[in-house]
Design a protein around this motif. Structure first.
Motif, mmCIF file in Angstrom:
data_model
loop_
_atom_site.group_PDB
_atom_site.id
_atom_site.type_symbol
_atom_site.label_atom_id
_atom_site.label_comp_id
_atom_site.label_asym_id
_atom_site.label_seq_id
_atom_site.Cartn_x
_atom_site.Cartn_y
_atom_site.Cartn_z
ATOM 1 N N GLN A 31 0.850 -1.264 -0.033
ATOM 2 C CA GLN A 31 0.034 -0.086 -0.107
ATOM 3 C C GLN A 31 1.045 1.118 -0.005
ATOM 4 N N THR A 32 2.083 1.063 0.816
ATOM 5 C CA THR A 32 2.829 2.370 0.679
ATOM 6 C C THR A 32 3.409 2.632 -0.557
ATOM 7 N N VAL A 33 3.938 1.428 -1.250
ATOM 8 C CA VAL A 33 4.622 1.539 -2.457
ATOM 9 C C VAL A 33 3.470 2.281 -3.529
ATOM 10 N N VAL A 34 2.246 1.871 -3.514
ATOM 11 C CA VAL A 34 1.340 2.131 -4.586
ATOM 12 C C VAL A 34 0.643 3.771 -4.312
ATOM 13 N N GLN A 35 0.671 4.036 -2.933
ATOM 14 C CA GLN A 35 0.428 5.257 -2.612
ATOM 15 C C GLN A 35 1.600 6.328 -3.056
ATOM 16 N N ASP A 36 2.861 6.030 -2.917
ATOM 17 C CA ASP A 36 3.877 6.811 -3.562
ATOM 18 C C ASP A 36 3.811 6.854 -5.025
ATOM 19 N N ARG A 37 3.536 5.942 -5.836
ATOM 20 C CA ARG A 37 3.583 6.112 -6.960
ATOM 21 C C ARG A 37 2.403 6.919 -7.649
ATOM 22 N N ASP A 41 2.701 10.310 -9.610
ATOM 23 C CA ASP A 41 1.836 10.614 -10.840
ATOM 24 C C ASP A 41 1.247 12.095 -10.782
ATOM 25 N N MET A 42 0.611 12.250 -9.655
ATOM 26 C CA MET A 42 -0.028 13.872 -9.548
ATOM 27 C C MET A 42 1.025 14.745 -9.513
ATOM 28 N N ARG A 43 2.314 14.570 -9.024
ATOM 29 C CA ARG A 43 3.233 15.837 -9.009
ATOM 30 C C ARG A 43 3.592 15.817 -10.501
ATOM 31 N N MET A 44 3.579 14.798 -11.470
ATOM 32 C CA MET A 44 3.836 15.095 -12.958
ATOM 33 C C MET A 44 2.818 15.979 -13.691
ATOM 34 N N PRO A 52 6.195 18.190 -20.179
ATOM 35 C CA PRO A 52 5.983 19.725 -20.724
ATOM 36 C C PRO A 52 4.554 20.104 -20.670
ATOM 37 N N PRO A 53 4.349 21.487 -20.171
ATOM 38 C CA PRO A 53 2.752 21.865 -20.010
ATOM 39 C C PRO A 53 1.873 21.417 -20.825
ATOM 40 N N ASP A 54 2.088 21.375 -22.295
ATOM 41 C CA ASP A 54 1.050 20.976 -23.332
ATOM 42 C C ASP A 54 0.642 19.388 -23.270
ATOM 43 N N ARG A 55 1.376 18.616 -22.401
ATOM 44 C CA ARG A 55 1.169 17.191 -22.415
ATOM 45 C C ARG A 55 0.869 16.844 -21.273
ATOM 46 N N ARG A 56 0.759 17.559 -20.209
ATOM 47 C CA ARG A 56 0.239 17.277 -18.761
ATOM 48 C C ARG A 56 -1.189 16.773 -18.566
ATOM 49 N N ASP A 57 -2.320 17.367 -19.476
ATOM 50 C CA ASP A 57 -3.677 16.782 -19.473
ATOM 51 C C ASP A 57 -3.692 15.576 -19.879
ATOM 52 N N ALA A 58 -2.858 14.969 -20.731
ATOM 53 C CA ALA A 58 -2.826 13.712 -21.610
ATOM 54 C C ALA A 58 -2.150 12.634 -20.714
ATOM 55 N N PHE A 59 -1.362 13.072 -19.644
ATOM 56 C CA PHE A 59 -0.464 12.416 -18.998
ATOM 57 C C PHE A 59 -1.252 11.141 -18.169
ATOM 58 N N ARG A 60 -1.020 9.864 -18.398
ATOM 59 C CA ARG A 60 -1.846 8.802 -17.858
ATOM 60 C C ARG A 60 -1.025 8.249 -16.750
ATOM 61 N N GLY A 61 0.196 8.580 -16.453
ATOM 62 C CA GLY A 61 0.815 7.970 -15.079
ATOM 63 C C GLY A 61 2.005 7.173 -15.603
ATOM 64 N N LEU A 62 3.066 6.895 -14.778
ATOM 65 C CA LEU A 62 4.152 6.374 -15.013
ATOM 66 C C LEU A 62 3.974 4.701 -15.077
ATOM 67 N N ASN A 63 4.922 3.973 -15.876
ATOM 68 C CA ASN A 63 4.523 2.783 -15.918
ATOM 69 C C ASN A 63 5.433 2.040 -14.756
ATOM 70 N N PHE A 64 4.943 1.188 -14.038
ATOM 71 C CA PHE A 64 5.816 0.540 -12.807
ATOM 72 C C PHE A 64 5.415 -0.826 -12.996
ATOM 73 N N TYR A 65 6.461 -1.688 -12.455
ATOM 74 C CA TYR A 65 6.422 -3.031 -12.195
ATOM 75 C C TYR A 65 5.451 -3.302 -11.203
ATOM 76 N N ASP A 66 4.786 -4.407 -11.115
ATOM 77 C CA ASP A 66 3.812 -5.009 -9.840
ATOM 78 C C ASP A 66 4.718 -5.068 -8.579
ATOM 79 N N VAL A 67 4.243 -4.666 -7.393
ATOM 80 C CA VAL A 67 5.072 -4.651 -6.107
ATOM 81 C C VAL A 67 5.407 -6.165 -6.114
#
Length: 143
Positions: A31-37, A41-44, A52-67
């Motif tokens: 849970q801690t790792v998922v919350q950090d992720r 993503d929100m900070r992005m 880049p500012p013009d791509r932030r609205d379309a940003f869907r999150g970083l890709n991570f391996y499963d915990v």
């Protein structure tokens, strides 16, 4: 399992151990790792983001391996008797002072590895710690 994934988990385990907290259960850890992720993503989408500012609205999150708790290590931090400050490059191109607080030894399958542990110079001394590293998936930068 990439070394990148492994060392990220080591960093979390070292931070918990170094702060004197008891080892969390596997569910708490995941849970801690998922919350950090989610927070990352929100900070992005924030003003200081590397996206880049013009791509932030379309940003869907970083890709991570499963915990994978198999690769979670809680290791003792060997604190430096005289911590020193070094300048470390940020992803934004600037430099940030980081305090080298100590080292941890990680029991990897190929043998033990010693890693340097840092905290931000302005961070709370009992706060978050981190371990910079590079691997073959990124060659020239940290995770």
């Amino acid at each position: 399992m990439s070394i990148r994934r492994l060392l990220l988990l080591v960093c979390v385990g070292a931070a918990v151990s170094a702060c004197g907290e008891e080892a969390a259960s596997t569910n708490d850890y995941e849970q801690t790792v998922v919350q950090d992720r989610v927070q990352r993503d929100m900070r992005m989408r924030e003003k200081e983001s590397v996206v880049p500012p013009d791509r932030r609205d379309a940003f869907r999150g970083l890709n991570f391996y499963d915990v994978d708790p198999t690769y979670r290590y809680v290791v003792p931090l060997r604190r430096s008797s005289t911590p020193d400050t070094v300048m470390i490059a940020e992803s934004t191109g600037g430099l940030r002072p980081q305090v080298r607080v100590g080292r941890v030894t990680v029991p990897l399958p190929a043998g033990e590895e010693e890693l340097v542990v840092f905290r931000g110079e302005s961070d709370n001394p009992r706060g978050r710690l981190w371990i910079p590293f590079a691997d073959s998936t990124n060659e020239h930068a940290t995770y």
